[in-house]
Write a protein that holds these residues in place. Structure first.
Motif, PDB file in Angstrom:
ATOM      1  N   ALA A 279       0.843  -1.201   0.000  1.00  0.00           N
ATOM      2  CA  ALA A 279       0.000   0.000   0.000  1.00  0.00           C
ATOM      3  C   ALA A 279       0.875   1.247   0.000  1.00  0.00           C
ATOM      4  N   GLY A 280       1.973   1.205   0.774  1.00  0.00           N
ATOM      5  CA  GLY A 280       2.920   2.312   0.778  1.00  0.00           C
ATOM      6  C   GLY A 280       3.577   2.497  -0.579  1.00  0.00           C
ATOM      7  N   VAL A 281       3.858   1.385  -1.255  1.00  0.00           N
ATOM      8  CA  VAL A 281       4.446   1.454  -2.597  1.00  0.00           C
ATOM      9  C   VAL A 281       3.476   2.135  -3.563  1.00  0.00           C
ATOM     10  N   VAL A 282       2.177   1.842  -3.417  1.00  0.00           N
ATOM     11  CA  VAL A 282       1.163   2.490  -4.258  1.00  0.00           C
ATOM     12  C   VAL A 282       1.205   4.008  -4.060  1.00  0.00           C
ATOM     13  N   TYR A 283       1.310   4.433  -2.808  1.00  0.00           N
ATOM     14  CA  TYR A 283       1.458   5.862  -2.503  1.00  0.00           C
ATOM     15  C   TYR A 283       2.615   6.448  -3.303  1.00  0.00           C
ATOM     16  N   ALA A 284       3.758   5.765  -3.233  1.00  0.00           N
ATOM     17  CA  ALA A 284       4.972   6.273  -3.881  1.00  0.00           C
ATOM     18  C   ALA A 284       4.791   6.362  -5.396  1.00  0.00           C
ATOM     19  N   ILE A 285       4.150   5.352  -5.991  1.00  0.00           N
ATOM     20  CA  ILE A 285       3.919   5.357  -7.444  1.00  0.00           C
ATOM     21  C   ILE A 285       2.998   6.507  -7.842  1.00  0.00           C
ATOM     22  N   VAL A 286       1.910   6.674  -7.078  1.00  0.00           N
ATOM     23  CA  VAL A 286       0.975   7.779  -7.360  1.00  0.00           C
ATOM     24  C   VAL A 286       1.678   9.122  -7.187  1.00  0.00           C
ATOM     25  N   ALA A 287       2.538   9.228  -6.177  1.00  0.00           N
ATOM     26  CA  ALA A 287       3.288  10.460  -5.950  1.00  0.00           C
ATOM     27  C   ALA A 287       4.168  10.800  -7.154  1.00  0.00           C
ATOM     28  N   LEU A 288       4.821   9.789  -7.720  1.00  0.00           N
ATOM     29  CA  LEU A 288       5.670  10.012  -8.895  1.00  0.00           C
ATOM     30  C   LEU A 288       4.832  10.433 -10.105  1.00  0.00           C
ATOM     31  N   LEU A 289       3.672   9.797 -10.273  1.00  0.00           N
ATOM     32  CA  LEU A 289       2.785  10.166 -11.380  1.00  0.00           C
ATOM     33  C   LEU A 289       2.303  11.610 -11.238  1.00  0.00           C
ATOM     34  N   ILE A 290       1.976  12.006 -10.000  1.00  0.00           N
ATOM     35  CA  ILE A 290       1.532  13.382  -9.752  1.00  0.00           C
ATOM     36  C   ILE A 290       2.654  14.368 -10.025  1.00  0.00           C
ATOM     37  N   LYS A 291       3.866  13.985  -9.656  1.00  0.00           N
ATOM     38  CA  LYS A 291       5.016  14.860  -9.868  1.00  0.00           C
ATOM     39  C   LYS A 291       5.212  15.182 -11.348  1.00  0.00           C
ATOM     40  N   PHE A 292       5.011  14.180 -12.187  1.00  0.00           N
ATOM     41  CA  PHE A 292       5.301  14.369 -13.609  1.00  0.00           C
ATOM     42  C   PHE A 292       4.072  14.724 -14.455  1.00  0.00           C
ATOM     43  N   SER A 293       2.859  14.500 -13.911  1.00  0.00           N
ATOM     44  CA  SER A 293       1.673  14.762 -14.738  1.00  0.00           C
ATOM     45  C   SER A 293       0.627  15.644 -14.062  1.00  0.00           C
ATOM     46  N   GLY A 294       0.932  16.162 -12.864  1.00  0.00           N
ATOM     47  CA  GLY A 294      -0.041  17.000 -12.173  1.00  0.00           C
ATOM     48  C   GLY A 294      -0.983  16.176 -11.313  1.00  0.00           C
ATOM     49  N   TYR A 295      -1.867  16.871 -10.595  1.00  0.00           N
ATOM     50  CA  TYR A 295      -2.706  16.200  -9.609  1.00  0.00           C
ATOM     51  C   TYR A 295      -4.167  16.025 -10.026  1.00  0.00           C
ATOM     52  N   LYS A 296      -4.626  16.736 -11.043  1.00  0.00           N
ATOM     53  CA  LYS A 296      -6.059  16.747 -11.329  1.00  0.00           C
ATOM     54  C   LYS A 296      -6.596  15.391 -11.793  1.00  0.00           C
ATOM     55  N   TRP A 297      -5.739  14.584 -12.408  1.00  0.00           N
ATOM     56  CA  TRP A 297      -6.188  13.274 -12.879  1.00  0.00           C
ATOM     57  C   TRP A 297      -6.626  12.380 -11.722  1.00  0.00           C
ATOM     58  N   ILE A 298      -5.928  12.473 -10.594  1.00  0.00           N
ATOM     59  CA  ILE A 298      -6.259  11.614  -9.451  1.00  0.00           C
ATOM     60  C   ILE A 298      -7.626  11.983  -8.892  1.00  0.00           C
ATOM     61  N   LEU A 299      -7.978  13.275  -9.001  1.00  0.00           N
ATOM     62  CA  LEU A 299      -9.277  13.707  -8.509  1.00  0.00           C
ATOM     63  C   LEU A 299     -10.408  13.292  -9.443  1.00  0.00           C
ATOM     64  N   ARG A 300     -10.082  13.061 -10.698  1.00  0.00           N
ATOM     65  CA  ARG A 300     -11.094  12.584 -11.646  1.00  0.00           C
ATOM     66  C   ARG A 300     -11.301  11.070 -11.512  1.00  0.00           C
ATOM     67  N   VAL A 301     -10.242  10.375 -11.135  1.00  0.00           N
ATOM     68  CA  VAL A 301     -10.368   8.933 -10.894  1.00  0.00           C
ATOM     69  C   VAL A 301     -11.074   8.675  -9.564  1.00  0.00           C
ATOM     70  N   LEU A 302     -10.827   9.551  -8.589  1.00  0.00           N
ATOM     71  CA  LEU A 302     -11.375   9.366  -7.241  1.00  0.00           C
ATOM     72  C   LEU A 302     -12.232  10.563  -6.827  1.00  0.00           C
ATOM     73  N   PRO A 303     -13.355  10.803  -7.484  1.00  0.00           N
ATOM     74  CA  PRO A 303     -14.231  11.911  -7.091  1.00  0.00           C
ATOM     75  C   PRO A 303     -15.015  11.550  -5.831  1.00  0.00           C
ATOM     76  N   PRO A 304     -15.686  12.510  -5.220  1.00  0.00           N
ATOM     77  CA  PRO A 304     -16.442  12.256  -3.981  1.00  0.00           C
ATOM     78  C   PRO A 304     -17.509  11.180  -4.109  1.00  0.00           C
ATOM     79  N   ILE A 305     -18.097  11.001  -5.296  1.00  0.00           N
ATOM     80  CA  ILE A 305     -19.148   9.993  -5.448  1.00  0.00           C
ATOM     81  C   ILE A 305     -18.584   8.584  -5.325  1.00  0.00           C
ATOM     82  N   VAL A 306     -17.288   8.412  -5.510  1.00  0.00           N
ATOM     83  CA  VAL A 306     -16.644   7.112  -5.291  1.00  0.00           C
ATOM     84  C   VAL A 306     -16.079   7.020  -3.882  1.00  0.00           C
ATOM     85  N   VAL A 307     -15.320   8.019  -3.495  1.00  0.00           N
ATOM     86  CA  VAL A 307     -14.621   7.975  -2.204  1.00  0.00           C
ATOM     87  C   VAL A 307     -15.595   8.039  -1.031  1.00  0.00           C
TER      88      VAL A 307
END
Length: 438
Positions: A102-130
């Motif tokens: 689970a910690g590794v997943v955090y790290a992978i997502v962190a790297l993706l955010i670093k290189f591609s921005g953060y808005k994509w994660i909010l579209r994958v995980l909107p409030p209606i899902v979370v």
């Protein structure tokens, strides 16, 4: 830099004088203590290890974020049910492997955010899902809380045990509603203390273990390759790792609110990728020691808001206290002596609050449940998650409960038409216009 409150007692980079430093750090840990030790108590891990791993994890987080984010990391409630299931299926070693991943997943997502921005994660995980997934976390633990509250050590119904649970619950509620200031931030701790005193008076506590405990004691660490041989199995991956979906959203919410309280934009500096990576590394460290996964704490934000002490030095001091307390045998014995019904009484409220916070996320985000799309997504997540539905691919590999609910929720959100109509959380430049906390 604009603070929401100009009367800042200690700013982020300010170092207090020695005695004040010790007092403020001890107070800060005091507010984090109850929730941090409750999780290992519930999943049958050593609370001392949880204290040590939370301290080390917090210091690691502060270093990774370059001393810019005053956040304390404690035990995550989101992983309680998966950890219990993993331990029951394959032992504590398997649970630690899952936590590490689970910690590794955090790290992978962190790297993706670093290189591609953060808005994509909010579209994958909107409030209606979370939101519904968070509700599943709380509601799926309801039976655990009630059984702890009603039953004695042998698993039989006990009115005496239930009375201890109800008194603990009542005091916790009263503290939450009527107490002000710092005491309003530690209702769990005060409730446990009241329940413990009552349990002691009616003979539910074996205090002999506390008085006979050594001052210094090596905690029950669970070290990979020493205590178990790590094994990567599909069932462990799909049992624990998907919960990172929820805790990543929780992390984003905490960073937003913390930004507003402290008067900085932590999404930009040091960046969401930096704080998320720090959270992930802390979780990996906890897994290597035998502690529960870590997460940034809402209690931490509450303490900062009330005390107006934002100093990372105070946070680091609290972390050092946590590490030291983890090696004190008396503290470990005292935590272990807390009767199960007392923890059950607190859990009734805490697990309910977790479920309610998922509902609050949807309300704050103005999710229209009257919309068929939103109604379908939330309904499917709730029933699959709470009902314990499972996809069994073999005797050793199945996807079940919260993990299955979270994955199906993400898929439904991505494939169902009408997505453009839903409200998606957007991180404003000043991090102050909209905030959602899990």
């Amino acid at each position: 830099m604009n603070h929401t409150n100009n009367q800042v007692i200690l700013d982020v980079e300010e170092k207090p004088k020695a005695l004040k430093w010790l007092a403020l750090s001890f107070q800060h840990l005091f507010a984090m203590f109850g929730a941090t030790v409750l999780v290992p108590f519930l999943v049958k891990l050593d609370p001392s290890v949880a204290l040590i791993s939370s301290g080390i994890g917090t210091i690691t987080f502060l270093l990774i974020t370059r001393g810019k984010v005053p956040a304390y990391l404690g035990s995550s409630f989101a992983f309680i049910a998966p950890l219990i299931a993993a331990k029951a299926a394959a032992g504590p070693g398997a649970a630690m492997v899952g936590s590490f991943l689970a910690g590794v997943v955090y790290a992978i997502v962190a790297l993706l955010i670093k290189f591609s921005g953060y808005k994509w994660i909010l579209r994958v995980l909107p409030p209606i899902v979370v939101g519904p997934v968070i509700m599943v976390i709380g509601l799926s633990l309801a039976g655990t809380a009630v059984n702890m509250a009603m039953n004695d050590a042998k698993g039989h119904y006990s009115l005496l045990s239930f009375s201890a649970a109800l008194l603990t619950l009542a005091v916790t509620i009263i503290c939450s509603i009527y107490f002000k200031g710092f005491f309003n931030l530690i209702p769990v701790l005060i409730g446990i203390a009241a329940g413990y005193i009552y349990s002691l008076s009616v003979g539910l506590v074996d205090f002999a273990k506390v008085t006979s405990a050594p001052l210094l004691k090596l905690p029950d660490f669970i070290i990979p390759f020493a205590d178990y041989t790590p094994a990567l199995t599909p069932d462990i991956i799909f049992l624990i790792v998907p919960i990172a979906v929820v805790t990543i959203s929780e992390h984003i919410g905490h960073q937003l609110v913390l930004s507003k309280v402290v008067g900085r934009n932590y999404i930009k500096d040091p960046g969401l990728h930096s704080s998320l990576f720090g959270d992930g590394v802390a979780t990996m460290i906890a897994a290597c020691l035998g502690g529960p996964p870590s997460t940034t704490y809402g209690e931490n934000i509450g303490v900062l808001a009330i005390t107006r002490v934002y100093s990372v030095f105070v946070i680091a001091g609290a972390a050092i206290f946590a590490i030291l307390f983890g090696f004190v045998g008396t503290i470990s014995a005292f935590i272990s002596s807390i009767p199960q019904p007392v923890m059950g009484g607190v859990s009734i409220l805490l697990f309910g609050i977790i479920a309610s916070s998922g509902l609050r996320m949807m309300i704050d985000s103005k999710i229209d449940i009257g919309d068929k799309r939103n109604l379908i997504i939330s309904s499917v997540i709730l029933v699959i998650g709470i009902g314990g539905a499972a996809l069994k691919f073999s005797d050793k590999f199945e996807l079940q409960g919260m993990a299955l609910a979270a994955i199906i929720g993400v898929i439904l959100n991505l494939v169902l038409p009408g997505r453009s109509k839903e409200e998606i959380i957007v991180l404003e430049e000043d991090s102050a216009k909209k905030h959602t906390v899990a």
